[in-house]
Design a protein around this motif. Structure first.
Motif, PDB file in Angstrom:
ATOM      1  N   GLY A 170     -41.008  -3.494 -10.786  1.00 44.27           N
ATOM      2  CA  GLY A 170     -39.588  -3.289 -10.687  1.00 44.27           C
ATOM      3  C   GLY A 170     -38.439  -4.481  -9.813  1.00 44.27           C
ATOM      4  N   ALA A 204     -41.046   5.394 -13.240  1.00 41.13           N
ATOM      5  CA  ALA A 204     -40.749   4.324 -13.352  1.00 41.13           C
ATOM      6  C   ALA A 204     -40.462   3.224 -12.239  1.00 41.13           C
ATOM      7  CB  ALA A 204     -39.035   5.021 -12.852  1.00 41.13           C
ATOM      8  N   ILE A 205     -41.765   3.673 -11.292  1.00 37.90           N
ATOM      9  CA  ILE A 205     -41.694   2.311 -10.750  1.00 37.90           C
ATOM     10  C   ILE A 205     -42.898   2.357 -10.174  1.00 37.90           C
ATOM     11  CG2 ILE A 205     -40.594   3.678  -8.669  1.00 37.90           C
ATOM     12  CD1 ILE A 205     -40.596   0.442  -7.820  1.00 37.90           C
ATOM     13  N   GLY A 219     -30.468   4.633 -14.653  1.00 39.18           N
ATOM     14  CA  GLY A 219     -31.367   4.751 -16.167  1.00 39.18           C
ATOM     15  C   GLY A 219     -29.962   6.110 -17.114  1.00 39.18           C
ATOM     16  N   LYS A 233     -35.265   3.447 -14.459  1.00 39.78           N
ATOM     17  CA  LYS A 233     -35.920   2.641 -13.860  1.00 39.78           C
ATOM     18  C   LYS A 233     -35.294   3.273 -12.503  1.00 39.78           C
ATOM     19  CE  LYS A 233     -38.588   1.372 -17.518  1.00 39.78           C
ATOM     20  NZ  LYS A 233     -39.778   1.662 -17.931  1.00 39.78           N
TER      21      LYS A 233
END
Length: 385
Positions: free
Chosen positions: A16, A289-290, A333, A339
């Motif tokens: 990220g 997402a991370i 997002g 994300k």
């Protein structure tokens, strides 16, 4: 005890963005006040109408703290299988309750229970608080409404986090794969999954495999490892926070019927150094997402919605146990691609096991600690200028 936090940046290593915001500016966004002491606390939840707090202690006790600071106990709990990662787990108040005291409140909580032989598994119960005195409550009408299936050997990866959907219609439970790996890909059991239930514990209509037998009809998503955080964001979407192996802790947007890949893929490797294929090698599986490598060893997390820290609204605040502190994550997002980007970390002296938002928007933490009174309850309030 009132102290101002010294913001020592923690090492940043995640899939990220690099940290920005408070740590980059060297600001002190909150003060810390000690509000109580506990022995090996694991979870807590606020009663919104009264501001009272329930706290679970892993060895099998439940404590309460009234809004005025008076402390008490909850009795009548089931026997827990204490050891390793097992013991008394999560606790949440049923949604939509009102009244001036805790008497009559319905709660849900989880624990590790023993099975036949050297086996054990997580269970979830529902009960009503009976409080003849404000600081002395007992559990009435306790019913076990859900169990991990199957019970297996070992004392790890129970997960057993609880979350109600924003409309209060569905109860979600995280079920770890108990360090057995392959059950997370086997839909004939409910290990390594997140299940969606009605408040009475029965499988929710509309689940992805609702036409199958139990426990498959409980499953909402699968391919999970050890989910120690479940939370809904302000848009009403479910997210999980999951421990990876040696690397690869992850935050996932949880969608029905999706396979989150464990143990087929991970952004970490086995503890003995053997590699695991990365998420990007299997685009058919849901990716986080991370993710973090090195790990942050998450406890629990919230999506902040209060007024005390307006710049943080809508962001995830994560309790971290490696390099102890709070990790703050922004989600960017749309409904198809979301994300996570790490905004800041805030360093603490001890591992942070649990994080919750109080009714007034302040942030409360539970330190990890096995000795008596070593797990402190901390309140974070914004710095006034």
């Amino acid at each position: 005890m009132l102290a101002t936090l010294s913001l020592l940046p923690l090492p940043l290593a995640s899939c990220g963005a690099a940290a920005t915001g408070d740590n980059a500016q060297g600001e002190r966004p909150f003060t810390i006040e000690e509000m109580g002491q506990f022995e090996e606390p694991w979870a807590m939840d606020f009663d919104e109408p009264t501001g009272a707090l329930l706290v679970t202690e892993k060895a099998g006790t439940m404590r309460l703290r009234l809004a005025d600071g008076r402390m008490g106990r909850v009795t009548g709990l089931p026997k827990v299988d204490y050891g390793g990662q097992g013991g008394l787990g999560d606790v949440i108040f049923a949604p939509g309750q009102s009244g001036p005291t805790l008497d009559g409140r319905e709660i849900y909580f989880s624990w590790a229970e023993a099975g036949k032989g050297d086996t054990r598994g997580a269970a979830v119960g529902r009960a009503t608080l009976s409080c003849p005195e404000e600081t002395a409550c007992t559990l009435d009408d306790l019913k076990v409404i859900w169990r991990q299936s199957l019970k297996v050997t070992g004392r790890g990866h129970f997960s057993h986090r609880l979350a109600f959907s924003p409309d209060g219609q569905f109860l979600f439970v995280s079920s770890g794969e108990r360090q057995k790996f392959t059950p997370a890909q086997d839909l004939t059991n409910n290990l390594g999954s997140i299940v969606r239930l009605l408040p009475d514990g029965s499988p929710a209509p509309g689940n992805p495999w609702a036409d199958k037998g139990a426990p498959t009809n409980q499953i909402w998503s699968f391919g999970h490892r050890n989910v120690l955080g479940l939370a809904f964001d302000p848009q009403g979407r479910l997210w999980d926070l999951e421990h990876g192996p040696a690397g690869g802790d992850e935050l996932n947007l949880v969608k029905p019927g999706r396979n989150y890949g464990w143990p087929l893929v991970s952004n970490g490797d086995h503890y003995d150094g053997r590699p695991i294929p990365r998420h990007d090698t299997r685009p058919d599986l849901a990716a986080p997402a991370i993710s973090w490598n090195p790990v942050i060893a998450p406890g629990d997390f919230i999506f902040y919605t209060g007024e005390a820290f307006p710049a943080w609204r809508g962001q995830a605040l994560i309790a971290a146990m490696v390099d102890p502190g709070i990790v703050r994550v922004r989600i960017d997002g749309d409904i198809d691609v979301d994300k996570g980007f790490e905004e800041a970390r805030y360093s603490f002296d001890k591992r942070i096991r649990e994080i919750e938002q109080a009714p007034d928007g302040t942030i409360w933490l539970l330190e990890d600690g096995k000795q008596r009174n070593s797990g402190k309850l901390l309140k974070l309030s914004p710095v006034t200028k």
